[in-house]
Design an enzyme around this catalytic site. Structure first.
Site, PDB file in Angstrom:
ATOM      1  N   ARG A 245     -16.312  -1.220  -3.008  1.00  0.00           N
ATOM      2  CA  ARG A 245     -15.370  -0.168  -3.429  1.00  0.00           C
ATOM      3  C   ARG A 245     -16.049   1.194  -3.504  1.00  0.00           C
ATOM      4  O   ARG A 245     -15.781   2.010  -4.386  1.00  0.00           O
ATOM      5  CB  ARG A 245     -14.706  -0.549  -4.748  1.00  0.00           C
ATOM      6  CG  ARG A 245     -13.921  -1.865  -4.638  1.00  0.00           C
ATOM      7  CD  ARG A 245     -13.090  -2.183  -5.846  1.00  0.00           C
ATOM      8  NE  ARG A 245     -12.435  -3.487  -5.699  1.00  0.00           N
ATOM      9  CZ  ARG A 245     -11.260  -3.691  -5.095  1.00  0.00           C
ATOM     10  NH1 ARG A 245     -10.612  -2.667  -4.588  1.00  0.00           N
ATOM     11  NH2 ARG A 245     -10.742  -4.904  -5.015  1.00  0.00           N
ATOM     12  N   GLY A 246     -16.931   1.411  -2.539  1.00  0.00           N
ATOM     13  CA  GLY A 246     -17.634   2.692  -2.433  1.00  0.00           C
ATOM     14  C   GLY A 246     -18.911   2.766  -3.235  1.00  0.00           C
ATOM     15  O   GLY A 246     -19.743   3.656  -2.998  1.00  0.00           O
ATOM     16  N   PHE A 247     -19.112   1.833  -4.167  1.00  0.00           N
ATOM     17  CA  PHE A 247     -20.275   1.933  -5.059  1.00  0.00           C
ATOM     18  C   PHE A 247     -21.591   1.807  -4.304  1.00  0.00           C
ATOM     19  O   PHE A 247     -22.510   2.624  -4.483  1.00  0.00           O
ATOM     20  CB  PHE A 247     -20.193   0.878  -6.156  1.00  0.00           C
ATOM     21  CG  PHE A 247     -21.337   0.957  -7.129  1.00  0.00           C
ATOM     22  CD1 PHE A 247     -21.326   1.897  -8.153  1.00  0.00           C
ATOM     23  CD2 PHE A 247     -22.442   0.127  -7.002  1.00  0.00           C
ATOM     24  CE1 PHE A 247     -22.405   1.998  -9.038  1.00  0.00           C
ATOM     25  CE2 PHE A 247     -23.510   0.208  -7.872  1.00  0.00           C
ATOM     26  CZ  PHE A 247     -23.489   1.151  -8.894  1.00  0.00           C
TER      27      PHE A 247
ATOM     28  N   HIS B  39      -0.238 -11.989   0.966  1.00  0.00           N
ATOM     29  CA  HIS B  39      -1.163 -11.130   0.225  1.00  0.00           C
ATOM     30  C   HIS B  39      -1.688 -11.808  -1.041  1.00  0.00           C
ATOM     31  O   HIS B  39      -2.863 -11.664  -1.402  1.00  0.00           O
ATOM     32  CB  HIS B  39      -0.458  -9.811  -0.120  1.00  0.00           C
ATOM     33  CG  HIS B  39      -1.371  -8.655  -0.288  1.00  0.00           C
ATOM     34  ND1 HIS B  39      -0.950  -7.352  -0.161  1.00  0.00           N
ATOM     35  CD2 HIS B  39      -2.692  -8.576  -0.576  1.00  0.00           C
ATOM     36  CE1 HIS B  39      -1.965  -6.530  -0.361  1.00  0.00           C
ATOM     37  NE2 HIS B  39      -3.029  -7.255  -0.615  1.00  0.00           N
TER      38      HIS B  39
ATOM     39  N   SER C   6     -13.283  -4.646   0.970  1.00  0.00           N
ATOM     40  CA  SER C   6     -14.193  -3.952   0.044  1.00  0.00           C
ATOM     41  C   SER C   6     -15.652  -4.306   0.340  1.00  0.00           C
ATOM     42  O   SER C   6     -16.418  -4.640  -0.567  1.00  0.00           O
ATOM     43  CB  SER C   6     -13.844  -4.277  -1.415  1.00  0.00           C
ATOM     44  OG  SER C   6     -12.567  -3.788  -1.745  1.00  0.00           O
ATOM     45  N   PRO C   7     -16.075  -4.206   1.605  1.00  0.00           N
ATOM     46  CA  PRO C   7     -17.428  -4.647   1.969  1.00  0.00           C
ATOM     47  C   PRO C   7     -18.540  -3.711   1.508  1.00  0.00           C
ATOM     48  O   PRO C   7     -19.715  -4.086   1.565  1.00  0.00           O
ATOM     49  CB  PRO C   7     -17.371  -4.711   3.498  1.00  0.00           C
ATOM     50  CG  PRO C   7     -16.355  -3.680   3.865  1.00  0.00           C
ATOM     51  CD  PRO C   7     -15.312  -3.761   2.789  1.00  0.00           C
TER      52      PRO C   7
ATOM     53  N   TYR D 243       0.837  -1.197   0.000  1.00  0.00           N
ATOM     54  CA  TYR D 243       0.000   0.000   0.000  1.00  0.00           C
ATOM     55  C   TYR D 243       0.875   1.250   0.000  1.00  0.00           C
ATOM     56  O   TYR D 243       1.469   1.619   1.013  1.00  0.00           O
ATOM     57  CB  TYR D 243      -0.926   0.030   1.212  1.00  0.00           C
ATOM     58  CG  TYR D 243      -1.947  -1.085   1.264  1.00  0.00           C
ATOM     59  CD1 TYR D 243      -2.242  -1.857   0.143  1.00  0.00           C
ATOM     60  CD2 TYR D 243      -2.621  -1.381   2.449  1.00  0.00           C
ATOM     61  CE1 TYR D 243      -3.171  -2.883   0.206  1.00  0.00           C
ATOM     62  CE2 TYR D 243      -3.554  -2.396   2.513  1.00  0.00           C
ATOM     63  CZ  TYR D 243      -3.818  -3.151   1.387  1.00  0.00           C
ATOM     64  OH  TYR D 243      -4.749  -4.165   1.443  1.00  0.00           O
TER      65      TYR D 243
ATOM     66  N   GLY E  97     -21.000   6.286  -3.380  1.00  0.00           N
ATOM     67  CA  GLY E  97     -19.845   7.154  -3.543  1.00  0.00           C
ATOM     68  C   GLY E  97     -19.373   7.348  -4.966  1.00  0.00           C
ATOM     69  O   GLY E  97     -18.504   8.193  -5.216  1.00  0.00           O
TER      70      GLY E  97
END
Length: 326
Positions: free
Chosen positions: A203-205, A120, A199-200, A55, A209
């Site tokens: 991813r903002g969708f 990862h 990403s619960p 990250y 967002g």
């Protein structure tokens, strides 16, 4: 906040994914905003923070180390290896690379031990038993406390667990990404492995967002994801409207509906929403107090699922790099 078990740890029912404080969704927030998210999260009851060496190529771990070094005892710390090799981004599961990555992460995080250390990605050129064996060496050396895996199949989980007990498996899971329901969730329950959902909120969708992809900055990962492209995106916006109606019916925000839906799915599951916005961080924390009736869970299942969402989760090249069912 309510708590859940994560191996030997008791953590907040909702954790904090820290990736967006350093990269992935456009320009990272200013330092003062990132500090407000991290410090505010601990004040709001989060006791589980998730980062990774990749990250921001070390930036995220450095940020957490600098901002929270005086509060290290207040949270369970998770980080990841296997997607970097020194200062290069690459899938690499060779034991010597994983161990070197851990040493660098410990320095950046300014800690003596990482509580949960994930592989990862599984490097398919290296047997999973060898990569997990290297992580088990780190456990014996006292540099990490427990081992996790990210984006692996149920079969790979079982092979890894036979080498060393796995504490957590992390994969994307939300109303619009149901891949774990194929076999991974069942395998986790069978082996006593905590499932961690990244990403619960899609991813903002599903939080509302992203209503227009023109608002996304160049370099935003979502621009390359099929669900955010062309006709797929237009169809998914229609689903979003129906999902927002359900949130109003449930008396919560759409983001909270996503998180409450996950918490209702499995009492051992821990979602880790990420955000670069302090208000959204607190909104997500409050989702732990939302209790959904079984009928509402069923309604969410019916409206947003793998059959109603348009587009694949990842573009083909990225999908080929992971080891998951579906």
């Amino acid at each position: 906040m309510d708590t859940r078990r994560l191996g030997p740890f008791e953590v907040s029912a909702i954790g904090l994914g820290c990736m967006s404080l350093s990269h992935a969704y456009g320009t990272p927030p200013p330092r003062e905003t990132a500090e407000a998210v991290l410090k505010g999260a601990l004040d709001a009851g989060y006791t589980f923070l998730d980062t990774a060496a990749v990250y921001g190529m070390g930036h995220n771990e450095t940020l957490i180390g600098e901002v929270l070094k005086d509060r290290r005892a207040d949270f369970v710390l998770a980080s990841k290896c296997g997607l970097t090799n020194g200062d290069k981004r690459e899938i690499n599961g060779r034991p010597e690379v994983l161990k070197a990555t851990c040493e660098a992460s410990l320095r950046r995080l300014q800690t003596e031990v990482i509580d949960l250390y994930y592989l990862h990605r599984w490097d398919k050129t290296v047997p999973i038993e060898e990569s997990v064996g290297a992580l088990s060496d780190l456990v014996r050396e006292g540099k990490i406390r427990t081992i996790g895996l990210s984006e692996v199949s149920a079969d790979t989980l079982r092979r890894a667990h036979a080498t060393h007990p796995i504490t957590a498996l992390q994969t994307e899971y939300s109303p619009w990404t149901r891949n774990p329901e194929i076999a991974v969730l069942e395998a986790c329950r069978e082996l006593g492995v905590t499932f961690v959902a990244f990403s619960p909120v899609a991813r903002g969708f599903l939080a509302g967002g992203v209503r227009d992809t023109a608002q996304l900055e160049a370099g935003d990962l979502r621009l390359n994801m099929p669900r955010f492209q062309g006709e797929n995106f237009a169809q998914n916006l229609q689903l979003l409207a129906r999902f927002e109606d359900l949130a109003r019916e449930a008396g919560c925000t759409p983001a909270q509906l996503c998180l409450a839906w996950l918490l209702a799915k499995d009492e051992t599951l821990v979602p880790i929403p990420g955000t670069a916005n302090p208000d959204h961080m607190r909104e997500n924390a409050a989702a732990a107090e939302v209790r959904l009736a079984p009928e509402m869970v069923d309604k969410v299942d019916a409206v947003v699922n793998e059959g109603t969402v348009a587009g694949h989760r990842y573009p083909p090249a990225l999908q080929a790099s992971i080891d998951t069912e579906g």
